[in-house]
Each structure stands twice: as C-alpha cells, then as structure tokens.
Design a protein around this motif. Structure first.
Motif, PDB file in Angstrom:
ATOM      1  N   PHE A  17       0.838  -1.207   0.000  1.00  0.00           N
ATOM      2  CA  PHE A  17       0.000   0.000   0.000  1.00  0.00           C
ATOM      3  C   PHE A  17       0.870   1.254   0.000  1.00  0.00           C
ATOM      4  CE2 PHE A  17      -1.635   3.445   2.640  1.00  0.00           C
ATOM      5  CZ  PHE A  17      -2.646   3.888   1.812  1.00  0.00           C
ATOM      6  N   ILE A  18       1.892   1.297   0.853  1.00  0.00           N
ATOM      7  CA  ILE A  18       2.759   2.478   0.928  1.00  0.00           C
ATOM      8  C   ILE A  18       3.477   2.694  -0.407  1.00  0.00           C
ATOM      9  CG2 ILE A  18       4.818   3.437   2.056  1.00  0.00           C
ATOM     10  CD1 ILE A  18       2.266   3.621   3.748  1.00  0.00           C
ATOM     11  N   ASP A  19       3.971   1.620  -1.027  1.00  0.00           N
ATOM     12  CA  ASP A  19       4.625   1.749  -2.338  1.00  0.00           C
ATOM     13  C   ASP A  19       3.669   2.331  -3.379  1.00  0.00           C
ATOM     14  OD1 ASP A  19       6.920   0.690  -1.228  1.00  0.00           O
ATOM     15  OD2 ASP A  19       6.635  -1.312  -2.101  1.00  0.00           O
ATOM     16  N   GLN A  20       2.446   1.823  -3.419  1.00  0.00           N
ATOM     17  CA  GLN A  20       1.464   2.321  -4.388  1.00  0.00           C
ATOM     18  C   GLN A  20       1.081   3.771  -4.090  1.00  0.00           C
ATOM     19  OE1 GLN A  20       0.459   0.847  -7.233  1.00  0.00           O
ATOM     20  NE2 GLN A  20       2.017  -0.646  -6.670  1.00  0.00           N
ATOM     21  N   LEU A  21       1.006   4.118  -2.821  1.00  0.00           N
ATOM     22  CA  LEU A  21       0.687   5.495  -2.452  1.00  0.00           C
ATOM     23  C   LEU A  21       1.787   6.447  -2.918  1.00  0.00           C
ATOM     24  CD1 LEU A  21      -1.343   7.301  -0.994  1.00  0.00           C
ATOM     25  CD2 LEU A  21      -0.085   6.875   1.122  1.00  0.00           C
ATOM     26  N   LEU A  22       3.034   6.046  -2.744  1.00  0.00           N
ATOM     27  CA  LEU A  22       4.142   6.873  -3.217  1.00  0.00           C
ATOM     28  C   LEU A  22       4.127   7.005  -4.742  1.00  0.00           C
ATOM     29  CD1 LEU A  22       7.013   5.699  -0.871  1.00  0.00           C
ATOM     30  CD2 LEU A  22       5.867   7.913  -0.877  1.00  0.00           C
ATOM     31  N   LEU A  23       3.853   5.910  -5.430  1.00  0.00           N
ATOM     32  CA  LEU A  23       3.774   5.966  -6.893  1.00  0.00           C
ATOM     33  C   LEU A  23       2.634   6.861  -7.366  1.00  0.00           C
ATOM     34  CD1 LEU A  23       4.475   2.259  -7.854  1.00  0.00           C
ATOM     35  CD2 LEU A  23       5.944   4.244  -8.287  1.00  0.00           C
ATOM     36  N   SER A  24       1.555   6.894  -6.607  1.00  0.00           N
ATOM     37  CA  SER A  24       0.405   7.705  -7.022  1.00  0.00           C
ATOM     38  C   SER A  24       0.662   9.200  -6.859  1.00  0.00           C
ATOM     39  CB  SER A  24      -0.844   7.314  -6.222  1.00  0.00           C
ATOM     40  OG  SER A  24      -0.773   7.808  -4.900  1.00  0.00           O
ATOM     41  N   THR A  25       1.709   9.568  -6.129  1.00  0.00           N
ATOM     42  CA  THR A  25       1.997  10.985  -5.931  1.00  0.00           C
ATOM     43  C   THR A  25       3.071  11.485  -6.889  1.00  0.00           C
ATOM     44  OG1 THR A  25       3.602  10.534  -4.203  1.00  0.00           O
ATOM     45  CG2 THR A  25       1.331  10.920  -3.506  1.00  0.00           C
ATOM     46  N   ALA A  26       3.345  10.731  -7.924  1.00  0.00           N
ATOM     47  CA  ALA A  26       4.316  11.147  -8.933  1.00  0.00           C
ATOM     48  C   ALA A  26       3.668  11.072 -10.308  1.00  0.00           C
ATOM     49  CB  ALA A  26       5.543  10.254  -8.898  1.00  0.00           C
ATOM     50  N   TYR A  27       4.143  11.872 -11.215  1.00  0.00           N
ATOM     51  CA  TYR A  27       3.667  11.771 -12.592  1.00  0.00           C
ATOM     52  C   TYR A  27       4.875  11.644 -13.495  1.00  0.00           C
ATOM     53  CZ  TYR A  27       4.921  16.693 -13.208  1.00  0.00           C
ATOM     54  OH  TYR A  27       5.598  17.881 -13.282  1.00  0.00           O
ATOM     55  N   THR A  28       4.655  11.133 -14.683  1.00  0.00           N
ATOM     56  CA  THR A  28       5.742  10.958 -15.632  1.00  0.00           C
ATOM     57  C   THR A  28       5.406  11.717 -16.907  1.00  0.00           C
ATOM     58  OG1 THR A  28       6.162   8.775 -14.749  1.00  0.00           O
ATOM     59  CG2 THR A  28       7.114   9.254 -16.875  1.00  0.00           C
ATOM     60  N   GLY A  29       6.357  12.413 -17.412  1.00  0.00           N
ATOM     61  CA  GLY A  29       6.171  13.133 -18.669  1.00  0.00           C
ATOM     62  C   GLY A  29       7.524  13.448 -19.267  1.00  0.00           C
ATOM     63  N   ARG A  30       7.643  13.275 -20.553  1.00  0.00           N
ATOM     64  CA  ARG A  30       8.889  13.553 -21.263  1.00  0.00           C
ATOM     65  C   ARG A  30      10.072  12.806 -20.654  1.00  0.00           C
ATOM     66  NH1 ARG A  30       8.699  19.850 -23.035  1.00  0.00           N
ATOM     67  NH2 ARG A  30       6.540  19.831 -23.713  1.00  0.00           N
ATOM     68  N   THR A  56       9.306   6.366   7.100  1.00  0.00           N
ATOM     69  CA  THR A  56      10.211   5.221   7.181  1.00  0.00           C
ATOM     70  C   THR A  56      10.630   4.762   5.783  1.00  0.00           C
ATOM     71  OG1 THR A  56       9.225   4.493   9.251  1.00  0.00           O
ATOM     72  CG2 THR A  56      10.439   2.839   7.992  1.00  0.00           C
ATOM     73  N   THR A  57       9.674   4.659   4.879  1.00  0.00           N
ATOM     74  CA  THR A  57       9.963   4.216   3.513  1.00  0.00           C
ATOM     75  C   THR A  57      10.831   5.229   2.774  1.00  0.00           C
ATOM     76  OG1 THR A  57       7.905   2.975   3.423  1.00  0.00           O
ATOM     77  CG2 THR A  57       8.929   3.523   1.313  1.00  0.00           C
ATOM     78  N   LEU A  58      10.485   6.508   2.871  1.00  0.00           N
ATOM     79  CA  LEU A  58      11.234   7.536   2.144  1.00  0.00           C
ATOM     80  C   LEU A  58      12.652   7.710   2.667  1.00  0.00           C
ATOM     81  CD1 LEU A  58       8.448  10.205   1.626  1.00  0.00           C
ATOM     82  CD2 LEU A  58       9.557   8.812  -0.130  1.00  0.00           C
ATOM     83  N   THR A  59      12.868   7.569   3.971  1.00  0.00           N
ATOM     84  CA  THR A  59      14.225   7.719   4.497  1.00  0.00           C
ATOM     85  C   THR A  59      15.108   6.535   4.102  1.00  0.00           C
ATOM     86  OG1 THR A  59      13.545   6.792   6.636  1.00  0.00           O
ATOM     87  CG2 THR A  59      13.596   9.190   6.448  1.00  0.00           C
ATOM     88  N   GLY A  60      14.508   5.432   3.699  1.00  0.00           N
ATOM     89  CA  GLY A  60      15.273   4.277   3.249  1.00  0.00           C
ATOM     90  C   GLY A  60      15.633   4.317   1.772  1.00  0.00           C
ATOM     91  N   LEU A  61      15.136   5.303   1.035  1.00  0.00           N
ATOM     92  CA  LEU A  61      15.429   5.387  -0.402  1.00  0.00           C
ATOM     93  C   LEU A  61      16.796   6.006  -0.653  1.00  0.00           C
ATOM     94  CD1 LEU A  61      12.046   6.667  -1.871  1.00  0.00           C
ATOM     95  CD2 LEU A  61      12.922   4.337  -1.845  1.00  0.00           C
ATOM     96  N   GLU A  62      17.431   5.560  -1.718  1.00  0.00           N
ATOM     97  CA  GLU A  62      18.701   6.134  -2.137  1.00  0.00           C
ATOM     98  C   GLU A  62      18.471   6.899  -3.436  1.00  0.00           C
ATOM     99  OE1 GLU A  62      22.973   4.633  -3.887  1.00  0.00           O
ATOM    100  OE2 GLU A  62      21.811   3.264  -2.640  1.00  0.00           O
ATOM    101  N   VAL A  63      18.853   8.168  -3.441  1.00  0.00           N
ATOM    102  CA  VAL A  63      18.687   8.997  -4.630  1.00  0.00           C
ATOM    103  C   VAL A  63      19.989   8.951  -5.425  1.00  0.00           C
ATOM    104  CG1 VAL A  63      18.223  11.323  -5.485  1.00  0.00           C
ATOM    105  CG2 VAL A  63      17.076  10.494  -3.421  1.00  0.00           C
TER     106      VAL A  63
END
Length: 73
Positions: A17-30, A56-63
């Motif tokens: 659910f958290i992964d899908q929620l994060l994906l839903s707050t982004a858009y893709t274009g170009r 918790t999920t976002l602090t574990g991401l590597e940019v």
C-alpha cells in the motif's frame, strides 16, 4: 491538474500500500518523473500511521543520478 490520493480509514497499511501510495503521488512526462503538487490525504484516524510508514519508507530510499539518454539526431 492532478487529483489527490485520498486514503480511507479501512485500508490495510502494509508495504505494498505504501509503495502504491508513493507511486500515485508522482507523474511521468517527457521521460522524467517528478512529484505532484498534491500530497496523499489520509483520513484523520490513520493519518499518523500512514505518515510514519511514509517517512520510514522515504528515508530508506537512495537517490542516484538519472539515466543519460543518447541524443537523437
């Protein structure tokens, strides 16, 4: 214009659910992805639980650097 992700109180707040929620707050274009202007909107009874899991999920991401595309001629 983007639509908010409304989260109802009967949701099962798990990793998927958290992964899908994060994906839903982004858009893709170009060939780029960027955050939307509208954040998720959890119901008041689950707001703290959803926020804790998101943090918790976002602090574990590597940019890292983006993909370098070959120029088209």
């Amino acid at each position: 214009m983007a639509n908010p992700s409304i989260v109802f109180p009967d949701v099962d707040i798990n990793d998927d659910f958290i992964d899908q929620l994060l994906l839903s707050t982004a858009y893709t274009g170009r060939a780029r992805a960027a955050p939307q202007a509208l954040p998720p909107v959890p119901a008041p009874d689950i707001y703290d639980d959803v926020l804790d899991r998101l943090v918790t999920t976002l602090t574990g991401l590597e940019v890292r650097g983006g993909v370098q595309l070959a120029s088209c001629k």
